[in-house]
Design a protein around this motif. Structure first.
Motif, PDB file in Angstrom:
ATOM      1  N   ASP A  61       0.798  -1.230   0.000  1.00 22.46           N
ATOM      2  CA  ASP A  61       0.000   0.000   0.000  1.00 22.46           C
ATOM      3  C   ASP A  61       0.827   1.274   0.000  1.00 22.46           C
ATOM      4  O   ASP A  61       0.284   2.354  -0.227  1.00 22.46           O
ATOM      5  CB  ASP A  61      -0.936   0.003   1.217  1.00 22.46           C
ATOM      6  N   GLY A  62       2.100   1.155   0.299  1.00 28.02           N
ATOM      7  CA  GLY A  62       2.918   2.366   0.265  1.00 28.02           C
ATOM      8  C   GLY A  62       4.228   2.209   0.992  1.00 28.02           C
ATOM      9  O   GLY A  62       4.445   1.244   1.729  1.00 28.02           O
ATOM     10  N   LEU A  71       1.025   3.645  -2.766  1.00 27.10           N
ATOM     11  CA  LEU A  71       1.127   2.905  -4.025  1.00 27.10           C
ATOM     12  C   LEU A  71      -0.243   2.290  -4.283  1.00 27.10           C
ATOM     13  O   LEU A  71      -0.804   1.616  -3.411  1.00 27.10           O
ATOM     14  CB  LEU A  71       2.181   1.806  -3.877  1.00 27.10           C
ATOM     15  N   THR A  72      -0.806   2.567  -5.451  1.00 27.95           N
ATOM     16  CA  THR A  72      -2.112   1.982  -5.755  1.00 27.95           C
ATOM     17  C   THR A  72      -2.081   1.322  -7.120  1.00 27.95           C
ATOM     18  O   THR A  72      -1.323   1.702  -8.007  1.00 27.95           O
ATOM     19  CB  THR A  72      -3.246   3.036  -5.754  1.00 27.95           C
ATOM     20  N   SER A  73      -2.934   0.350  -7.240  1.00 26.53           N
ATOM     21  CA  SER A  73      -2.996  -0.459  -8.438  1.00 26.53           C
ATOM     22  C   SER A  73      -4.402  -0.270  -9.009  1.00 26.53           C
ATOM     23  O   SER A  73      -5.384  -0.256  -8.269  1.00 26.53           O
ATOM     24  CB  SER A  73      -2.770  -1.901  -7.998  1.00 26.53           C
ATOM     25  N   ALA A  74      -4.485  -0.091 -10.319  1.00 27.62           N
ATOM     26  CA  ALA A  74      -5.799   0.163 -10.930  1.00 27.62           C
ATOM     27  C   ALA A  74      -5.891  -0.504 -12.294  1.00 27.62           C
ATOM     28  O   ALA A  74      -4.888  -0.691 -12.989  1.00 27.62           O
ATOM     29  CB  ALA A  74      -6.046   1.658 -11.053  1.00 27.62           C
ATOM     30  N   TRP A  75      -7.104  -0.845 -12.676  1.00 23.47           N
ATOM     31  CA  TRP A  75      -7.379  -1.446 -13.972  1.00 23.47           C
ATOM     32  C   TRP A  75      -7.375  -0.380 -15.051  1.00 23.47           C
ATOM     33  O   TRP A  75      -7.922   0.708 -14.856  1.00 23.47           O
ATOM     34  CB  TRP A  75      -8.724  -2.163 -13.947  1.00 23.47           C
ATOM     35  N   GLY A  76      -6.775  -0.692 -16.173  1.00 17.27           N
ATOM     36  CA  GLY A  76      -6.688   0.253 -17.276  1.00 17.27           C
ATOM     37  C   GLY A  76      -7.769   0.024 -18.328  1.00 17.27           C
ATOM     38  O   GLY A  76      -8.765  -0.669 -18.098  1.00 17.27           O
ATOM     39  N   THR A  77      -7.557   0.635 -19.490  1.00 19.39           N
ATOM     40  CA  THR A  77      -8.485   0.510 -20.617  1.00 19.39           C
ATOM     41  C   THR A  77      -8.318  -0.860 -21.273  1.00 19.39           C
ATOM     42  O   THR A  77      -7.205  -1.234 -21.626  1.00 19.39           O
ATOM     43  CB  THR A  77      -8.179   1.597 -21.665  1.00 19.39           C
ATOM     44  N   THR A  93      -2.157  -1.577 -13.723  1.00 21.42           N
ATOM     45  CA  THR A  93      -0.937  -0.796 -13.506  1.00 21.42           C
ATOM     46  C   THR A  93      -0.903  -0.271 -12.086  1.00 21.42           C
ATOM     47  O   THR A  93      -1.931  -0.042 -11.447  1.00 21.42           O
ATOM     48  CB  THR A  93      -0.826   0.412 -14.460  1.00 21.42           C
ATOM     49  N   SER A  94       0.283  -0.068 -11.629  1.00 20.46           N
ATOM     50  CA  SER A  94       0.539   0.365 -10.273  1.00 20.46           C
ATOM     51  C   SER A  94       1.233   1.712 -10.350  1.00 20.46           C
ATOM     52  O   SER A  94       2.115   1.905 -11.199  1.00 20.46           O
ATOM     53  CB  SER A  94       1.450  -0.689  -9.643  1.00 20.46           C
ATOM     54  N   ALA A  95       0.808   2.655  -9.519  1.00 21.93           N
ATOM     55  CA  ALA A  95       1.398   3.997  -9.597  1.00 21.93           C
ATOM     56  C   ALA A  95       1.515   4.614  -8.209  1.00 21.93           C
ATOM     57  O   ALA A  95       0.742   4.309  -7.298  1.00 21.93           O
ATOM     58  CB  ALA A  95       0.554   4.893 -10.501  1.00 21.93           C
ATOM     59  N   ARG A 153       7.969  11.511  -7.571  1.00 23.78           N
ATOM     60  CA  ARG A 153       7.468  10.178  -7.921  1.00 23.78           C
ATOM     61  C   ARG A 153       5.961  10.147  -8.105  1.00 23.78           C
ATOM     62  O   ARG A 153       5.420   9.227  -8.712  1.00 23.78           O
ATOM     63  CB  ARG A 153       7.837   9.162  -6.835  1.00 23.78           C
ATOM     64  N   GLU A 154       5.289  11.171  -7.557  1.00 23.71           N
ATOM     65  CA  GLU A 154       3.819  11.178  -7.626  1.00 23.71           C
ATOM     66  C   GLU A 154       3.337  11.009  -9.076  1.00 23.71           C
ATOM     67  O   GLU A 154       3.776  11.731  -9.968  1.00 23.71           O
ATOM     68  CB  GLU A 154       3.253  12.484  -7.042  1.00 23.71           C
ATOM     69  N   GLY A 155       2.451  10.067  -9.277  1.00 23.38           N
ATOM     70  CA  GLY A 155       1.880   9.848 -10.593  1.00 23.38           C
ATOM     71  C   GLY A 155       2.726   8.966 -11.496  1.00 23.38           C
ATOM     72  O   GLY A 155       2.292   8.588 -12.580  1.00 23.38           O
TER      73      GLY A 155
END
Lengths: 220, 220
Positions: A87-88, A188-194, B189-191, B214-216
């Motif tokens: 998570d970070g 740190l976050t993870s997300a679904w893309g297009t 993706t993870s950011a 690092r943000e983004g």
């Protein structure tokens, strides 16, 4: 109603950083449900092997997709399955207090190869729906031959330990707070893309809603 | 110039899904450099234990933060360290062809507890800089006492196997293509997010540039 507790055993007792340990079954289930890839550990000829694979679950069992590790799994082979969400970064004033915010579940048990076709089908459905809700009924389901060619493992969710760290660094009330350094968490976050269509797809093929609606949503 | 190859051994030979296997050392290094959390597998009393921990590296060695597993690590204990990046769900026409796009490295060897204070300091620096470039010189570095209280493991990067899957599902040229179903990849993706200051920090404390920038940005 008190929430269900996980049993404390020699394997699940938290010896280190006890304040990060949880024996709450709801925490275990939340961590499992937030992901779909685990790391499966087995012992092969005395050596550890750690293999990433996908999983699903019902109330009492984890189902794992067979992998290179399955070759080594006779009945009753001990395994350890770990699921971790990062998570970070915990950025403290001192290097010593640096750490990671995370949620991790470790499940111990003996993996069983699922051989009954009905259970295998049900387990694959859990696994498919766990990764992509709605996909089991949308896609073509396994034929008898495909089912036979699939290795599925089952692991009881009886013996598990959970560790969770959240929040700020721990050195905000010590002498290092005087250093004037910035400290905090870099999330740190993870997300679904297009969704990316298969290039061999006819152009007019619509993205089905159960896939399209995940775009931009968080994972983990 | 030919790129350096990893040795093919009994442990690293790709037996299953060979087309996903790589013996290119550059692939190994890229996977290690894209992450900072690994899963460390050890054998404790005949049972596998898989523990998440942080790592850094130099040209020839991986350095791992000591964990619950370290208790069990006498000299020469075999370990397996796996680093996995999940890049997306491979959504095929048939459930059978579903999969995951991923990059994974598995390192086999014998973990060594680092005892020399100079090597320990250098290893911790690699580990800290790997997770957060610029942080080693920004934060307060470990005191002698803190250094003694830290467990650091070293693992040679000699025996490793890499697996990578990219791209579209494999059933676009088979009979299932006629089903008219959507197929493709749902990317994950993870950011890095917005730095969250420690609530105990004076309000005016600026976020240092090496963290703010690092943000983004993407991770993994």
């Amino acid at each position: 109603m008190a929430s269900e507790q996980l049993p404390e055993t020699d394997l699940t007792r938290h010896r280190r950083l006890r304040e990060q340990g949880s024996l709450d079954r709801a925490d275990l289930e939340a961590i499992l449900d937030a992901g779909f890839v685990c790391h499966l550990g087995v012992v092969v000829e005395g050596r550890p092997l750690v293999v990433p694979t996908v999983y699903g679950r019902d109330e009492r069992q984890l189902y794992l997709h067979g992998s290179v590790a399955s070759r080594s799994l006779a009945g009753g082979t001990p395994v350890c399955v770990t699921v971790t969400h990062v998570d970070g970064l915990v950025l403290a004033r001192s290097v010593f207090e640096h750490g990671v915010n995370y949620r991790s579940a470790m499940i111990h048990g003996e993996a069983r190869k699922v051989t009954d076709p009905q259970e295998k089908l049900a387990g694959l459905r859990l696994l498919t729906e766990h990764a992509t809700p709605g996909q089991w009924t949308y896609a073509r389901q396994p034929s008898r031959k495909e089912l036979a060619a699939t290795t599925l493992l089952a692991l009881r969710l009886d013996e598990a330990s959970v560790k969770i760290r959240t929040g700020a660094p721990d050195d905000g009330d010590g002498p290092d707070a005087e250093l004037g350094l910035w400290a905090g968490v870099l999330p740190l976050t993870s997300a679904w893309g297009t969704p990316v269509p298969d290039p061999s797809l006819p152009l007019e093929t619509p993205v089905p809603p159960h896939i399209a609606r995940r775009e931009g949503t968080r994972h983990g």
